[in-house]
Design a protein around this motif. Structure first.
Motif, mmCIF file in Angstrom:
data_model
loop_
_atom_site.group_PDB
_atom_site.id
_atom_site.type_symbol
_atom_site.label_atom_id
_atom_site.label_comp_id
_atom_site.label_asym_id
_atom_site.label_seq_id
_atom_site.Cartn_x
_atom_site.Cartn_y
_atom_site.Cartn_z
ATOM 1 N N UNK A 1 -114.755 -46.321 -25.155
ATOM 2 C CA UNK A 1 -113.566 -45.488 -25.244
ATOM 3 C C UNK A 1 -113.235 -45.281 -26.718
ATOM 4 N N UNK A 2 -113.185 -44.017 -27.157
ATOM 5 C CA UNK A 2 -112.902 -43.703 -28.549
ATOM 6 C C UNK A 2 -111.714 -42.759 -28.654
ATOM 7 N N UNK A 3 -111.018 -42.820 -29.783
ATOM 8 C CA UNK A 3 -109.945 -41.876 -30.063
ATOM 9 C C UNK A 3 -110.560 -40.512 -30.353
ATOM 10 N N UNK A 4 -110.076 -39.467 -29.664
ATOM 11 C CA UNK A 4 -110.594 -38.116 -29.907
ATOM 12 C C UNK A 4 -110.058 -37.546 -31.213
ATOM 13 N N UNK A 5 -109.078 -38.199 -31.799
ATOM 14 C CA UNK A 5 -108.510 -37.731 -33.060
ATOM 15 C C UNK A 5 -109.205 -38.340 -34.261
ATOM 16 N N UNK A 6 -109.489 -39.667 -34.196
ATOM 17 C CA UNK A 6 -110.061 -40.368 -35.347
ATOM 18 C C UNK A 6 -111.483 -40.848 -35.132
ATOM 19 N N UNK A 7 -111.915 -40.958 -33.875
ATOM 20 C CA UNK A 7 -113.234 -41.505 -33.587
ATOM 21 C C UNK A 7 -113.266 -43.008 -33.504
ATOM 22 N N UNK A 8 -112.134 -43.658 -33.718
ATOM 23 C CA UNK A 8 -112.085 -45.122 -33.694
ATOM 24 C C UNK A 8 -112.487 -45.641 -32.314
ATOM 25 N N UNK A 9 -113.339 -46.667 -32.296
ATOM 26 C CA UNK A 9 -113.735 -47.309 -31.046
ATOM 27 C C UNK A 9 -112.576 -48.170 -30.571
ATOM 28 N N UNK B 1 -114.327 -36.081 -21.942
ATOM 29 C CA UNK B 1 -113.050 -36.039 -22.651
ATOM 30 C C UNK B 1 -111.948 -36.195 -21.620
ATOM 31 N N UNK B 2 -111.023 -37.111 -21.844
ATOM 32 C CA UNK B 2 -109.928 -37.293 -20.888
ATOM 33 C C UNK B 2 -109.105 -36.007 -20.791
ATOM 34 N N UNK C 1 -116.750 -30.925 -28.920
ATOM 35 C CA UNK C 1 -117.688 -32.001 -28.625
ATOM 36 C C UNK C 1 -119.074 -31.379 -28.492
ATOM 37 N N UNK C 2 -119.987 -31.741 -29.387
ATOM 38 C CA UNK C 2 -121.344 -31.206 -29.365
ATOM 39 C C UNK C 2 -122.305 -32.338 -29.051
ATOM 40 N N UNK C 3 -123.134 -32.134 -28.028
ATOM 41 C CA UNK C 3 -124.061 -33.184 -27.578
ATOM 42 C C UNK C 3 -125.464 -32.619 -27.448
#
Length: 335
Positions: free
Chosen positions: A219-227, A201-202, A166-168
């Motif tokens: 809330x997004x999937x950390x695998x796909x990015x889906x909202x 990240x959970x 995760x880069x911010x």
């Protein structure tokens, strides 16, 4: 007792090995002391710093173990990151040198399996570009080119996906990168057209939770990015704490209209992430604590069973502790 002179006027930072048999502390000369917890004895002579401690009077060195405890990484304030064998405490591989060192604001993270590392810095508000550099943590070789973001960069590896980062940027958005290529897999939802979102990240590594000035939680999937879920509120969020079960969180909201007159109205809201009957994800409030006082900070116990709220104005501060299951004050506890 641990025989170490700690730096004055800073929060003491102790890093325990995963098995809790070893603890690392920085002293007032920025040396890292490695103690056996049971005996209090040093396992090896203190590891010296490469900078003049007097120039960094309010700093300590950052330390991180791999998940299995076999390796430990120590970052110096000159921007050098060293890998150590946690049994012999001998340096391993090539020293990694962050391009923008030395500075107070250099940070780093290492993947749980110890294969990848990232170093990053932040020059502060309206400063020059902050930078991040990805590394092969086993060989000490750089991965890709230097990443630059306005006002600074932070980065964190996902525990469940060690090759994902995760880069911010403080400005310029946030996203999940895949290592070793450094390719962005997906972007984190934006919450402002200037500043980047706050992203967590959970603990199970399955989700990212972000928020910002738009008063929305995403809330997004950390695998796909889906909202997966979006929750919009009227009050401003000041903090979010993730529960260790990765199925709930605690968000602090400030709804104070007259705080300059000493009137406060804050809420600690419990959030649940239930799945629907169609396997869709939701986000909903499941409880609340109202605090008619200024909140300094909130802390969740490691097991997620207790919530501490430090509140009150100067010279009249107090601590309140709640049962997270009922959100009632802890039985037998008095402020």
């Amino acid at each position: 007792m641990l025989d170490v002179k700690v730096p004055p006027n800073i929060d003491l930072r102790a890093e325990f090995s995963p098995d809790a048999n070893t603890v690392l502390l920085s002293d007032d000369k920025l040396r890292v002391h490695i103690f056996e917890v049971e005996s209090g004895k040093l396992r090896t002579p203190p590891i010296p710093s490469g900078v003049n401690a007097a120039d960094f009077a309010d700093a300590v060195r950052a330390v991180k173990f791999t998940a299995d405890g076999s390796a430990c990484f120590i970052l110096d304030l000159d921007g050098t990151l060293e890998r150590y064998d946690a049994r012999t405490w001998k340096a391993q591989g090539k020293t990694m040198r962050h391009p923008n060192g030395p500075a107070y604001d250099i940070g780093f993270d290492v993947s749980a399996d110890g294969k990848w590392a990232v170093t990053f810095d932040s020059p502060g508000e309206n400063g020059p570009m902050g930078t991040a550099q990805m590394w092969n943590a086993e060989t000490g070789e750089r991965l890709g080119s230097l990443i630059k973001k306005q006002n600074g960069v932070t980065a964190k590896f996902l525990s469940k996906h060690p090759g994902r980062l995760l880069l911010r940027g403080e400005r310029g958005g946030a996203g999940i990168l895949e290592l070793p290529s450094g390719t962005e897999q997906f972007a984190i939802r934006e919450h402002d057209d200037v500043d980047s979102p706050i992203v967590m990240i959970t603990p199970d590594g399955d989700y990212t939770l972000s928020y910002g000035p738009d008063n929305c939680l995403a809330l997004q999937s950390a695998r796909t990015g889906k909202l997966l879920a979006l929750l919009t509120t009227e009050a401003r969020m000041t903090d979010v704490l993730l529960a260790p079960d990765s199925r709930s969180a605690f968000a602090v909201f400030n709804n104070s209209a007259f705080s300059t007159q000493g009137h406060y109205d804050l809420y600690v809201m419990k959030l649940g992430f239930p799945k629907g009957s169609d396997d869709s994800q939701r986000m909903e409030f499941t409880g609340s604590i109202r605090v008619l006082d200024f909140i300094h900070r909130t802390v969740l116990s490691r097991d997620g069973r207790m919530l501490m709220i430090q509140c009150g104005i100067t010279d009249n501060e107090r601590v309140r502790i709640f049962d997270t299951a009922t959100l009632k004050p802890l039985a037998g506890y008095r402020e």
